[in-house]
Design a protein around this motif. Structure first.
Motif, mmCIF file in Angstrom:
data_model
loop_
_atom_site.group_PDB
_atom_site.id
_atom_site.type_symbol
_atom_site.label_atom_id
_atom_site.label_comp_id
_atom_site.label_asym_id
_atom_site.label_seq_id
_atom_site.Cartn_x
_atom_site.Cartn_y
_atom_site.Cartn_z
ATOM 1 N N HIS A 193 0.957 -38.686 -6.613
ATOM 2 C CA HIS A 193 -0.351 -38.038 -6.632
ATOM 3 C C HIS A 193 -1.264 -38.824 -7.556
ATOM 4 C CE1 HIS A 193 0.355 -34.301 -4.388
ATOM 5 N NE2 HIS A 193 1.514 -34.185 -5.012
ATOM 6 N N LYS A 238 -3.376 -36.769 -2.751
ATOM 7 C CA LYS A 238 -2.002 -37.112 -2.417
ATOM 8 C C LYS A 238 -1.842 -38.612 -2.273
ATOM 9 C CE LYS A 238 -1.029 -32.781 0.000
ATOM 10 N NZ LYS A 238 -0.597 -32.155 1.284
ATOM 11 N N VAL A 295 4.004 -40.480 -1.441
ATOM 12 C CA VAL A 295 5.176 -39.602 -1.352
ATOM 13 C C VAL A 295 4.921 -38.281 -2.087
ATOM 14 C CG1 VAL A 295 6.918 -41.379 -0.948
ATOM 15 C CG2 VAL A 295 6.174 -40.894 -3.287
ATOM 16 N N PRO A 296 4.005 -37.432 -1.600
ATOM 17 C CA PRO A 296 3.616 -36.239 -2.351
ATOM 18 C C PRO A 296 4.512 -35.013 -2.159
ATOM 19 C CG PRO A 296 2.322 -36.415 -0.363
ATOM 20 C CD PRO A 296 3.220 -37.628 -0.385
ATOM 21 N N ASP A 297 5.334 -35.022 -1.104
ATOM 22 C CA ASP A 297 6.080 -33.807 -0.757
ATOM 23 C C ASP A 297 7.046 -33.400 -1.867
ATOM 24 O OD1 ASP A 297 6.341 -34.676 2.780
ATOM 25 O OD2 ASP A 297 4.708 -33.828 1.582
ATOM 26 N N GLY A 298 6.984 -32.111 -2.222
ATOM 27 C CA GLY A 298 7.861 -31.575 -3.260
ATOM 28 C C GLY A 298 7.271 -31.649 -4.656
ATOM 29 N N TYR A 299 6.067 -32.210 -4.765
ATOM 30 C CA TYR A 299 5.404 -32.373 -6.058
ATOM 31 C C TYR A 299 4.008 -31.773 -6.014
ATOM 32 C CZ TYR A 299 8.822 -36.229 -6.366
ATOM 33 O OH TYR A 299 9.953 -37.001 -6.344
ATOM 34 N N SER A 300 3.561 -31.291 -7.170
ATOM 35 C CA SER A 300 2.175 -30.866 -7.295
ATOM 36 C C SER A 300 1.643 -31.323 -8.654
ATOM 37 C CB SER A 300 2.048 -29.337 -7.172
ATOM 38 O OG SER A 300 2.735 -28.694 -8.229
ATOM 39 N N GLN A 349 14.969 -36.257 -5.618
ATOM 40 C CA GLN A 349 13.909 -36.461 -6.599
ATOM 41 C C GLN A 349 14.440 -37.081 -7.892
ATOM 42 O OE1 GLN A 349 12.376 -32.342 -6.417
ATOM 43 N NE2 GLN A 349 10.440 -33.218 -5.668
#
Lengths: 111, 113
Positions: B47, B57, B60-65, B85
């Motif tokens: 991110h 984003k 590789v944004p999936d699973g992170y905020s 991860q």
């Protein structure tokens, strides 16, 4: 889409030898190119960068890189390495906010 | 001047747990970034934030905020950690965007079991 490829995964050489690390990129627009170095146990540091002008850029610690637009390349060179140059080297391309990194090349210099 | 600090230095985490990696910079840089470094893959952008109050984003944004409530802080949250991860996470900042050097923090080594 932009991408960066580094040809060598691991390079082993002796002190005083010359070093050249290959970097090719894929991007259709104006490129900003970087070489970063990561010494063992440390964070990434900038070695040098190219935005425009003279295609031969000089960085810290005796490193230089040449931008060859026709070959989409930005190879890193050092005429005579030292043991302290043992590190991982990353080529990167910047477009707007994003830095795209190559997979990295581990350089081991034997004393 | 510390530059960029990250915490924790390393962490072992059980799968399914929530985890926040902290990042603080004292250079008043507008832009901040989170990368993960995996062997053979280099660094990949998770991110980014171009300025306080905005985020975007990366690769590789999936699973992170992430959130960017102010200029200095840019925390990365794993809502429910998974073994994939497991990585070394680097925070970075820059004064602007593509023309400016990115400065990197020391990294956080995260292991998810």
């Amino acid at each position: 889409a932009q991408s960066v490829s580094q040809h060598n995964h691991h390079v082993i050489l002796s002190e005083a030898a010359s070093l050249e690390l290959g970097c090719n990129y894929s991007y259709g627009g104006t490129v900003n190119l970087f070489w970063y170095v990561q010494y063992p146990g440390q964070h990434l540091q900038l070695l040098l960068k190219y935005f425009s002008g003279d295609p031969l850029v000089k960085g810290i610690k005796g490193f230089e890189a040449e931008f060859i637009k026709s070959k989409f390349s930005f190879n890193l060179r050092k005429p005579s390495v030292q043991w302290s140059d043992t590190a991982e080297y990353f080529c990167a391309l910047s477009n707007d906010y994003k830095l795209s990194f190559g997979a990295g090349t581990t350089v081991t210099v034997r004393a | 001047i510390a530059g960029i600090t990250q915490a924790p230095t390393s962490q072992i985490l059980a799968a399914g747990r929530r985890m926040t990696l902290r990042c603080t910079q004292d250079m008043r840089h507008n832009a901040m970034y989170w990368y993960r470094q995996d062997l053979g893959l280099g660094l990949r952008l998770i991110h980014y934030s171009n300025t306080a109050g905005t985020t975007g984003k990366g690769e590789v944004p999936d699973g992170y905020s992430v959130s960017r409530a102010n200029t200095d802080d840019f925390p990365l949250t794993l809502a429910s950690a998974v073994p994939s991860q497991t990585s070394v996470y680097f925070c970075a900042s820059s004064a602007g965007t593509s023309y400016n050097e990115q400065f990197f923090g020391p990294g956080t080594r995260l292991t998810v079991l």
